[in-house]
Design an enzyme around this catalytic site. Structure first.
Site, PDB file in Angstrom:
ATOM      1  N   GLU A   3       0.790  -1.490   0.024  1.00 11.66           N
ATOM      2  CA  GLU A   3       0.008  -0.139  -0.242  1.00 11.66           C
ATOM      3  C   GLU A   3       0.658   1.228   0.051  1.00 11.66           C
ATOM      4  OE1 GLU A   3      -2.448  -0.431   3.221  1.00 11.66           O
ATOM      5  OE2 GLU A   3      -3.864  -1.695   1.767  1.00 11.66           O
ATOM      6  N   GLU A   5      -5.361  -8.689   1.030  1.00 10.53           N
ATOM      7  CA  GLU A   5      -6.137  -8.634   2.290  1.00 10.53           C
ATOM      8  C   GLU A   5      -7.833  -8.279   2.149  1.00 10.53           C
ATOM      9  OE1 GLU A   5      -4.537  -5.344   4.719  1.00 10.53           O
ATOM     10  OE2 GLU A   5      -2.508  -5.744   4.343  1.00 10.53           O
TER      11      GLU A   5
HETATM   12  O1  LIG Z   1      -6.923  -1.697   8.683  1.00 11.78           O
HETATM   13  C1  LIG Z   1      -6.836  -2.930   8.633  1.00 11.78           C
HETATM   14  C2  LIG Z   1      -5.621  -3.395   7.776  1.00 11.78           C
HETATM   15  C3  LIG Z   1      -4.297  -2.881   8.086  1.00 11.78           C
HETATM   16  O2  LIG Z   1      -4.205  -3.692   9.541  1.00 11.78           O
HETATM   17  C4  LIG Z   1      -3.068  -3.532   7.449  1.00 11.78           C
HETATM   18  O3  LIG Z   1      -1.809  -3.590   7.871  1.00 11.78           O
HETATM   19  C5  LIG Z   1      -3.134  -2.705   5.968  1.00 11.78           C
HETATM   20  O4  LIG Z   1      -2.472  -3.236   5.023  1.00 11.78           O
HETATM   21  C6  LIG Z   1      -4.395  -2.300   5.718  1.00 11.78           C
HETATM   22  N1  LIG Z   1      -4.643  -1.469   4.507  1.00 11.78           N
HETATM   23  C7  LIG Z   1      -6.172  -1.162   4.695  1.00 11.78           C
HETATM   24  C8  LIG Z   1      -6.969  -0.259   3.824  1.00 11.78           C
HETATM   25  C9  LIG Z   1      -6.233   1.087   3.826  1.00 11.78           C
HETATM   26  C10 LIG Z   1      -6.153   1.680   4.991  1.00 11.78           C
HETATM   27  C11 LIG Z   1      -5.304   1.211   6.105  1.00 11.78           C
HETATM   28  C12 LIG Z   1      -5.403   1.695   7.416  1.00 11.78           C
HETATM   29  C13 LIG Z   1      -6.069   2.748   7.536  1.00 11.78           C
HETATM   30  C14 LIG Z   1      -7.003   3.557   6.551  1.00 11.78           C
HETATM   31  C15 LIG Z   1      -7.002   2.904   5.553  1.00 11.78           C
HETATM   32  C16 LIG Z   1      -6.724  -1.821   5.814  1.00 11.78           C
HETATM   33  N2  LIG Z   1      -5.739  -2.636   6.340  1.00 11.78           N
END
Ligand SMILES: OC[C@@H]1[C@@H](O)[C@H](O)[C@@H](O)c2[nH]c(CCc3ccccc3)c[n+]21
Length: 444
Positions: A166, A349
């Site tokens: 990301e 994910e």
């Molecule tokens: O938020 C859940 C997961 C994270 O725990 C992962 O490390 C990360 O790869 C991930 N990306 C996303 C979507 C983008 C995002 C991340 C965090 C906060 C807002 C948007 C959601 N998540």
């Protein structure tokens, strides 16, 4: 929808990242990362939470691999902590850091679980941030050196490599919104960071191919389809700007199109492109990793520089207040297949946070999360049947873990972690996933 509706060679996995689960932040020579600094800075994370111990996975990985085995996954996506390998980011190598990942990979292979390694999941060595961080081109070169070192040591056993997790989060959340490490609020720095992250990816791809026989290399992007809040042309244009901000700014350069002209005009700020950068960034990859959680609905706004505003819609939301919208995953997969034509797509994910609690019977009855997985997998299947080159799916996450700025308050795991005792308990969603993979569930 049942497992056998998917191709027999479909990859089924769970995903985690180093800083979110490992703990042992000062053990065996690990150096500080920007997330150590950020999480220990008062006010940056909920409740001042940090990853000092997290899930203590650094010590408990055998138990966690046994959990993956019990769930029946055939792959596991983890990240390598750059500050464990190169405590100052470049130069001095920490052999005990490499040893941990050697042990982890050997233990996974012993259980017949295919390791998928992400080289960078946000834990930039602090010393590199001190020298400019991602806004500095040097960091891209340091990443290529790090990728070379890690893939030389693990490449005989690890064949699947994700360069970055990301880059949008690292660049926008880290350097413009400032809600993630290093917590800068500087638009120009965020644009430069986005370019140097993409450059880092492009520099690393040939290095990985050189070091790893039979390598399968890709990048993971968090992509969200954007929908206008109304048919008003101003809202439709705002949705296009959102799509540029979130998706096309990364997809276009990676697939040889260069930075999107509409966004360059909107930003009025060109990334620090030099020489053959755009050719380097467009290095052919074997797959595109997608992290999907929800969609965005936007309307027009005068808010500079992006000029869109999110609109909260929908009946169902997770604990992150993200709308549950599996149709967005279908739309995204179909669009990507048609517009960018990646050789393969993996959902690296997908998952949901809900306020899980241990019930009186000792179980965690997270039926909303079961429903979330069922609905998103059903749409994955539909997209696959309609031609999307979808080859695998990694549930986020194996364990409840350190959810960045939200700390431990948000639980995404298939497995519940009681952090004071570090006791793991498989949730109803974990049992559902296990039965789905065993094909023991009645087809719904
Ligand atoms: O938020 C859940 C997961 C994270 O725990 C992962 O490390 C990360 O790869 C991930 N990306 C996303 C979507 C983008 C995002 C991340 C965090 C906060 C807002 C948007 C959601 N998540």
């Amino acid at each position: 929808m049942k497992r056998s509706d998917f191709p027999a060679n479909f990859i089924w996995g769970t995903a985690t990242s180093a800083y979110q689960i490992e703990g042992a932040v000062s053990e065996d020579g690990r150096g500080p990362s920007i997330w150590d600094t950020f999480s220990h800075t008062p006010g940056k994370t909920k409740g001042g939470d940090h990853g000092d111990v997290a899930c203590d996975h650094y010590h408990r990985y055998p138990e966690d691999i046994a959990l993956m085995k019990e769930l029946g996954v055939n792959a596991y996506r983890f990240s390598v902590a750059w500050p464990r390998i190169l405590p100052e980011g470049r130069g001095r190598v920490n052999p005990r850091g490499l040893d941990f990942y050697n042990r982890l990979v050997d233990a996974l292979l012993e259980q017949g679980i295919t390791p998928w390694a992400t080289l960078y999941h946000w834990d930039l060595p602090q010393s590199l941030e001190d020298q400019g961080g991602w806004p500095s081109r040097e960091t891209a070169y340091a990443f290529a050196e790090y990728a070379d070192l890690v893939t030389r040591h693990l490449g005989d056993r690890v064949k699947h490599w994700i360069t970055l997790n990301e880059p949008w989060c690292s660049a926008y959340l880290g350097y413009h919104a400032g809600i993630h490490a290093p917590g800068q609020q500087n638009f120009k720095h965020s644009i430069w960071a986005s370019h140097h992250l993409l450059l880092a990816h492009g520099l690393a791809v040939p290095v990985i191919r050189r070091n790893v026989t039979g390598a399968r290399v890709g990048i993971t992007l968090n992509l969200s389809p954007g929908y206008p809040a109304s048919p008003d042309p101003a809202d439709v244009a705002a949705a296009r700007r959102f799509d540029g901000f979130q998706n096309r700014w990364y997809l276009d350069p990676l697939y040889g199109l260069g930075y999107p002209a509409d966004m360059l005009a909107l930003y009025g700020e060109a990334p620090s492109v030099q020489g053959d950068d755009l050719i380097t960034i467009a290095a052919p990859t074997d797959f595109l990793g997608i992290n999907y959680y929800s969609r965005a609905v936007v309307r027009n706004s005068d808010l500079e520089p992006y000029r869109f505003q999110y609109v909260r819609v929908g009946e169902e939301h997770t604990d992150m207040d993200w709308e549950v919208y599996p149709e967005g995953l279908y739309d995204l997969l179909i669009r990507l297949g048609r517009e960018y034509r990646p050789k393969a797509i993996y959902i690296t994910e997908n998952g949901a946070a809900y306020p899980d609690a241990v019930a009186d019977d000792g179980g965690i009855h997270d039926l909303e999360r079961v429903r979330y997985f069922q609905r998103h997998l059903a749409l994955c299947l539909e997209a696959l049947q309609h031609g999307a080159p979808l080859k695998g799916y990694f549930a986020w996450s194996l364990l409840d873990n350190f959810e960045w700025a939200e700390g431990y308050a948000k639980r995404f795991g298939l497995v519940y972690v009681d952090f004071p005792s570090q006791r793991r308990r498989i949730k109803a969603s974990g049992y559902w996933f296990r039965d789905f993979l065993r094909e023991a569930v009645a087809s719904s």
